[in-house]
Design an enzyme around this catalytic site. Structure first.
Site, short mmCIF file in Angstrom:
data_model
loop_
_atom_site.label_atom_id
_atom_site.label_comp_id
_atom_site.label_asym_id
_atom_site.label_seq_id
_atom_site.Cartn_x
_atom_site.Cartn_y
_atom_site.Cartn_z
CE LYS A 62 -4.17 -2.24 2.34
NZ LYS A 62 -4.42 -2.36 3.74
CG HIS A 106 1.92 -9.30 18.04
ND1 HIS A 106 2.66 -8.48 18.33
CD2 HIS A 106 0.97 -9.23 16.59
CE1 HIS A 106 3.04 -9.22 17.13
NE2 HIS A 106 2.74 -9.83 16.39
#
Ligand SMILES: *Cc1c(COP(=O)(O)O)cnc(C)c1O
Length: 494
Positions: A62, A106
């Site tokens: 991206k 995370h």
């Protein structure tokens, strides 16, 4: 400069489930080196690792602006832990151009990643800001020159030529000033210079004046750069390189006597233009030529080139949208225009006289000044030597100042003996050899440390021009300006 950034988030469970159902998925996503680490991990850590790689590679694609596919595949990207355990992209397709900053985190069942791609040039080069030696670019002078040349030529489109770091003046200040002056487009020598302009945010048309390898056609199309076409075989090779959805706008160069690039006869040109017309992937922006002697008193060769241009163009059946351009600065400043569609102006915009005084003087203002500050001042008795080689010896008691600029900045060794100007217009003389980063000047008396010395520019009624330096070095102002190194900061003033 930032090239692009990308972020991504994945559910760890979801990624783990795919891997469970389709074990081959792991080999698709992870490189062999990554898989070794994956296999060493257990349970949740293993799932986190896989989801993290999956997500970070998505984020990279991206940031590149393409997504995972032709330009970048899963296996092109390798993310390994460094000694501190932090993830680092050790392999990616733009390794030579872009540095990839990556973070993976995370929380619960989610993994978040972000990738920032940064242009390497800016990092590779020491940034110069804290330095009492600098270049000033006058926005007002550049605007004056653009307006003046527009009025003189009646040109419908003014394309600012900014090749070679804007003739050494510095891309950023010149592009900013040119945009403020309302130019209609830019011209550069290489594709990379064009990419720099696009990345800087320029959305005006950009012509590439030098030949770009046809293999790069797809990049040219993606960034809407207008490359030059000089043969049909270039077009054929470019067609091979283009993706089916690409559209490449090109300009055709005609060689009427510059002897550098371009079509030399009408037939070859016509054949190429027919090819462009027949292929949906190409559009024709313009046809142009370049004069070899537009800045010379002798007009015979100019006339000959003009004649050839008219002969070659006579039989072409061109659409109204195709622009014709022949004018560089010399042509714009001293010749009648056979076409006012577009002019390609460098020298004149920067305020140089391309004829070096041979032709009627035009009211151009120099855009660049080179300034520095005294960093050390001392009184020296007679008979003392100054600088390398001890080539200069004081005749009497003299005041000697040191300036923090040298030949590595583009202030060449051969400029020993040139002048600088103090703020009140008095001169100082460069004495002794010019060193890499410093030089000495003889002062008219005691002058405080910190005093500005102008090496190129105007102070009161005194002026030192790029042309003066060029004369001393038996070259042209362009060579002096383009030698001014990136180590000198460039500031836009007034
Ligand atoms: C460099 C260049 C120009 C600009 O020339 P100046 O004399 O600096 O105005 C114009 N056209 C072409 C093809 C060039 O290479």
């Amino acid at each position: 400069m930032i090239f692009g950034n990308g972020i991504d988030a994945q559910e760890i469970d979801a990624v783990a489930k795919i891997a469970e159902r389709r074990p081959r998925f792991i080999d698709v996503i992870l490189t062999p080196a990554e898989k070794v680490i994956y296999n060493d991990k257990k349970g949740k850590h293993r799932d986190e690792f896989l989801a993290g790689r999956f997500s970070a590679k998505e984020a990279y694609s991206k940031a590149l602006g393409t997504g995972i596919g032709a330009a970048v595949s899963w296996q092109d990207l390798e993310i390994l832990p460094n000694e501190a355990g932090q993830p680092v992209i050790v392999k990616h397709p733009k390794l030579d151009q872009l540095i990839a900053h990556i973070s993976i985190s995370h929380t619960g069942n989610a993994v978040h990643s972000s990738v920032i791609l940064e242009q390497i040039e800016d990092l590779g080069q020491v940034v110069s800001i804290h330095r009492p030696a600098w270049i000033e670019i006058s926005q007002q002078a550049l605007q004056h020159n653009v307006n003046y040349i527009r009025e003189l030529t009646n040109a419908k489109r003014f394309f600012a030529v900014v090749k070679a770091n804007a003739y050494g003046h510095g891309m950023r200040p010149i592009v900013t000033a040119a945009l403020a002056a309302g130019v209609d487009g830019f011209a550069v020598a290489t594709m990379d210079e064009g990419l720099w302009l696009r990345n800087y945010g320029v959305d005006l048309p950009i012509m590439v004046l030098g030949v770009t390898p046809a293999e790069d056609a797809s990049i040219l199309a993606e960034y809407a750069l207008i490359p030059v076409v000089t043969s049909k075989s270039w077009l054929e090779a470019a067609k091979e390189a283009l993706q089916s959805a690409d559209c490449l706008t090109v300009w055709a160069a005609v060689d009427t006597g510059m002897g550098r690039i371009g079509f030399r006869d009408a037939e070859a040109l016509e054949e190429a233009l027919t090819f462009i017309e027949e292929q949906s992937q190409f559009r024709l922006h313009s046809i142009g030529m370049h004069f070899a002697t537009a800045d010379s008193e002798n007009v015979a060769y100019f006339e000959k080139q003009l004649q050839r241009w008219q002969t070659i163009l006579a039989d072409l059946n061109l659409a109204d949208t195709v622009l014709l351009h022949v004018a560089n600065s010399g042509t714009a400043l001293w010749h009648e225009q056979p076409s006012t569609d577009l002019i390609r102006v460098g020298a004149g915009m920067y305020g140089f006289d391309p004829s070096q005084g041979a032709l009627k003087q035009r009211e151009l203002e120099p855009v660049l000044s080179l300034k520095t500050e005294l960093v050390h001042v001392k009184q020296v008795p007679a008979g003392e030597s100054i600088s390398y080689g001890a080539t200069y010896t004081t005749q009497t008691t003299e005041w000697i100042g040191t300036l923090p600029i040298g030949y590595a900045d583009g202030y060449a060794r051969a400029l020993q003996g040139m002048r600088g100007l103090l703020p009140d217009g008095r001169s100082v003389e460069v004495v002794g050899r010019i060193a890499m980063d410093q030089l000495m000047v003889r002062l008219p008396g005691e002058v405080p440390v910190g005093t500005v010395v102008t090496l190129i520019g105007q102070v009161t009624n005194e002026t030192i021009t790029l042309g003066d330096l060029a004369d001393r070095m038996a070259t042209i102002p362009y060579e002096i300006a383009t030698s001014l190194s990136a180590r000198l900061p460039r500031y836009l003033v007034d």
